[in-house]
Design a protein around this motif. Structure first.
Motif, mmCIF file in Angstrom:
data_model
loop_
_atom_site.group_PDB
_atom_site.id
_atom_site.type_symbol
_atom_site.label_atom_id
_atom_site.label_comp_id
_atom_site.label_asym_id
_atom_site.label_seq_id
_atom_site.Cartn_x
_atom_site.Cartn_y
_atom_site.Cartn_z
ATOM 1 N N ALA A 16 0.777 -1.235 0.000
ATOM 2 C CA ALA A 16 0.000 0.000 0.000
ATOM 3 C C ALA A 16 0.813 1.291 0.000
ATOM 4 N N PRO A 17 2.017 1.350 0.606
ATOM 5 C CA PRO A 17 2.750 2.615 0.585
ATOM 6 C C PRO A 17 2.907 3.170 -0.835
ATOM 7 N N ILE A 18 2.787 4.482 -0.948
ATOM 8 C CA ILE A 18 2.714 5.097 -2.265
ATOM 9 C C ILE A 18 4.100 5.323 -2.855
ATOM 10 N N PHE A 24 1.339 4.841 -10.526
ATOM 11 C CA PHE A 24 0.953 4.421 -11.875
ATOM 12 C C PHE A 24 -0.503 3.954 -11.886
ATOM 13 N N VAL A 25 -0.879 3.137 -10.907
ATOM 14 C CA VAL A 25 -2.261 2.648 -10.817
ATOM 15 C C VAL A 25 -3.213 3.791 -10.482
ATOM 16 N N ILE A 26 -2.826 4.643 -9.545
ATOM 17 C CA ILE A 26 -3.679 5.765 -9.130
ATOM 18 C C ILE A 26 -3.942 6.718 -10.295
ATOM 19 N N THR A 99 3.362 9.340 -13.471
ATOM 20 C CA THR A 99 3.968 8.724 -14.642
ATOM 21 C C THR A 99 2.945 8.750 -15.764
ATOM 22 N N ASN A 100 3.414 8.697 -16.982
ATOM 23 C CA ASN A 100 2.515 8.763 -18.136
ATOM 24 C C ASN A 100 1.643 7.510 -18.195
ATOM 25 N N VAL A 115 8.132 -0.404 -13.163
ATOM 26 C CA VAL A 115 7.892 0.209 -11.853
ATOM 27 C C VAL A 115 7.859 -0.833 -10.740
ATOM 28 N N THR A 116 7.713 -2.125 -11.117
ATOM 29 C CA THR A 116 7.709 -3.188 -10.109
ATOM 30 C C THR A 116 9.081 -3.833 -9.955
ATOM 31 N N TRP A 117 9.663 -4.264 -11.072
ATOM 32 C CA TRP A 117 10.883 -5.068 -11.027
ATOM 33 C C TRP A 117 12.183 -4.266 -11.133
ATOM 34 N N CYS A 118 12.116 -3.041 -11.664
ATOM 35 C CA CYS A 118 13.358 -2.286 -11.887
ATOM 36 C C CYS A 118 13.596 -1.245 -10.805
#
Length: 205
Positions: A16-18, A24-26, A99-100, A115-118
């Motif tokens: 949950a921390p932003i 990206f999801v928000i 992010t775009n 944004v997840t793995w890198c």
């Protein structure tokens, strides 16, 4: 059930921390149609769970091969988890860190992966945190913990996508900071719990 709930609550506090992943999801939920919002959420869930599994199982395999590593991971991991929690209490996130999100589908997949793995810090933190938790779990309960952790990812990203789509006009920086502070408190609690487990393992309590 207790182990599953532990994995669920720890997973929610961890996901949950932003950061970039959540922003990206928000931002997708704030600007895109509902169909694209949920598709993006599902893609992010896939990469998030895959990263969690890699962190959990990778360190777990090492600890099985090197029993002394279990104590090291548990000790270091507890302090890292507490540090993550303190960092969240101090963090100042902003909707401006966007992010775009106006992307074709293949770019949604690659962006979600990036944004997840890198994010090296996320990989290190996830490895130490989940490795430490695996070291503290009773034998044969790994499946329940990781099941709870995976459920947390799905619940969070689908939930936040729905809530923001419905109440986008009311979503602001203050809410992001409240989310981070609540998660920081939960993570500090679990870090202290890991440290307590380490002290028990060393016969210091």
């Amino acid at each position: 059930m207790d182990i599953y709930l532990q994995g669920l609550t720890m997973g929610l506090a961890y996901v949950a921390p932003i950061g970039l992943q959540n922003l990206f999801v928000i931002n997708t939920a704030l600007t895109q149609r509902r169909q694209r919002v949920y598709l993006t959420a599902l893609i992010v869930i896939f990469f998030d769970i895959s990263l969690g599994l890699a962190c959990f199982l990778g360190v777990g395999a090492l600890m099985q091969a090197l029993p002394w590593l279990q104590k090291v991971i548990l000790a270091i991991g507890s302090f890292i988890v507490i540090g993550i929690g303190i960092g969240l209490l101090r963090a100042k996130v902003s909707m401006a860190e966007s992010t775009n999100v106006h992307l074709p589908l293949w770019k949604v997949v690659t962006t979600a992966c990036i944004v997840t793995w890198c994010n090296p810090q996320a990989i290190i933190d996830g490895t130490m945190m989940l490795g430490a938790f695996r070291a503290s779990l009773p034998a044969g309960t790994d499946f329940y913990f990781i099941g709870g952790f995976a459920s947390a990812s799905a619940l969070w990203f689908l939930g936040i996508s729905t809530i923001i789509s419905l109440f986008s006009a009311r979503f602001n920086d203050r809410i992001l900071r409240i989310i981070n502070k609540v998660c920081g408190i939960v993570i500090i609690f679990y870090g202290a719990k890991l440290l307590w487990s380490f002290l028990g393992l060393m016969g210091l309590r």
